[in-house]
Design an enzyme around this catalytic site. Structure first.
Site, PDB file in Angstrom:
ATOM      1  CG  HIS A 289      -1.872   1.145   1.312  1.00 22.57           C
ATOM      2  ND1 HIS A 289      -2.452   1.720   0.206  1.00 22.57           N
ATOM      3  CD2 HIS A 289      -2.327   1.849   2.379  1.00 22.57           C
ATOM      4  CE1 HIS A 289      -3.248   2.707   0.587  1.00 22.57           C
ATOM      5  NE2 HIS A 289      -3.182   2.814   1.894  1.00 22.57           N
TER       6      HIS A 289
ATOM      7  CD  GLU B 256     -36.063  -7.577   3.762  1.00 23.15           C
ATOM      8  OE1 GLU B 256     -35.546  -7.359   2.646  1.00 23.15           O
ATOM      9  OE2 GLU B 256     -36.567  -8.671   4.067  1.00 23.15           O
TER      10      GLU B 256
END
Length: 330
Positions: free
Chosen positions: A108, A227
């Protein structure tokens, strides 16, 4: 389209009679170190005593040493510790050993791009960044496959930095899938933006906002959890396998129409302006300075954020529901 390299473009032979130091034996460090060793390369692991990662390295057959000893003895020093500790680690234990002919490597670009590490001009500095966690890198390697990698060259003092980087990528299986050419700037800034605006920050806030909206409207927290959070994995897996179009082909027509017609009402022009502001803060180094200052000052805000997040009602109901899901690894 960035240039893509494969195994045929890389040579493991460039590492004959050379040592690679893996500094930090976390998930990414372990995946890379084991795969490099299995590729026949000479690997030294640097990991401080007293932690589970040290014991894991020993169990894996390595003899972990201090970072300064690994940096002294190795030709390539790959730093795989967390971003916020790399600068101090480099200054205390690695910098003095970075002599001409050696390479400093990363997965990185944060510390190089934002100047936390300032290497001498007569060494090579490059990056091989697998686009997956270390456990996946290792698993794919063992299966004879690979995880795509990014390659970037920051300094090419020897004229052989790209060859070294590609050889390293081949050693962890990256050349089997593809090694995409980029820069430290591009990798760092896109990585931070993705984390903040979409993958972590954007996604977690969207989930919590949806959960809160349903609960405040009188729906059961359990239904809201299912949900707005639980089914997120289904959608992400479909996107992962087939892109956004592939996901839409596999959900109901009702869901697909709701996607087209309501999604833009959630992600509005105001949201997009805020995303651009976040990207600008990253590009100008504001986020990097803020994050390093946060660590220097004892992480007061970070720890408060973490504590407050853990108290959110979605975490309480989620823990209860996940305990009912026998297929999940505990």
């Amino acid at each position: 389209m960035p240039k893509i390299y494969y195994d045929k473009d890389a040579d493991l032979g460039i590492y004959k009679n050379r040592k690679i130091a893996i500094v930090g034996y976390g998930i990414q460090g372990r995946g890379q170190a084991l795969s490099l060793r299995d590729s026949g390369l000479d690997v030294i692991v640097a990991q401080r005593k007293g932690g589970p990662n040290y014991d894991k390295a020993v169990a894996d057959g390595f003899k972990p040493v201090e970072a300064k000893d690994a940096a002294r003895d190795a030709d390539v020093i790959m730093i795989l510790t967390q971003d916020h500790v790399q600068g101090e680690l480099y200054r205390k234990s690695i910098r003095r050993y970075m002599k001409k002919g050696k390479s400093l490597a990363f997965s990185h670009g944060f510390n190089i791009h934002f100047g936390q590490i300032k290497p001498p001009k007569d060494i090579d500095v490059w990056m091989i960044a697998p686009k997956g966690p270390g456990a996946l890198v290792r698993r794919q390697f063992e299966e004879g496959k690979g995880v795509p990698c990014l390659v970037a060259i920051y300094q090419d003092a020897s004229g052989k930095a790209l060859k070294d980087a590609l050889g390293y990528a081949k050693g962890i299986g990256g050349g089997r899938a593809g090694i995409f050419e980029t820069s430290f700037k591009e990798e760092t800034e896109t990585d931070l933006f993705g984390e903040q605006a979409v993958l972590c920050g954007g996604c977690s806030e969207l989930i919590k906002a949806g959960f809160e909206t349903l609960v405040e409207a009188g729906y059961a927290p359990e239904m809201a959890y299912f949900e707005c959070l639980h089914e997120m994995k289904l959608i992400v897996d479909l996107m992962y396998e087939g892109g956004i179009v592939g996901m839409r082909e596999r959900v109901s027509d009702t869901a697909e129409y709701g996607d087209y017609s309501r999604g833009p009402r959630v992600i509005t022009e105001r949201t997009r302006k805020e995303m651009k502001k976040i990207l600008t803060e990253i590009q100008k180094g504001k986020f990097a300075r803020e994050w390093m200052r946060e660590n220097k000052n004892g992480r007061e805000n970070f720890l408060r954020y973490r504590k407050e997040s853990a108290k959110h009602p979605i975490e309480k109901v989620g823990a209860k529901l996940r305990d009912m899901m026998s297929w999940m690894q505990k």
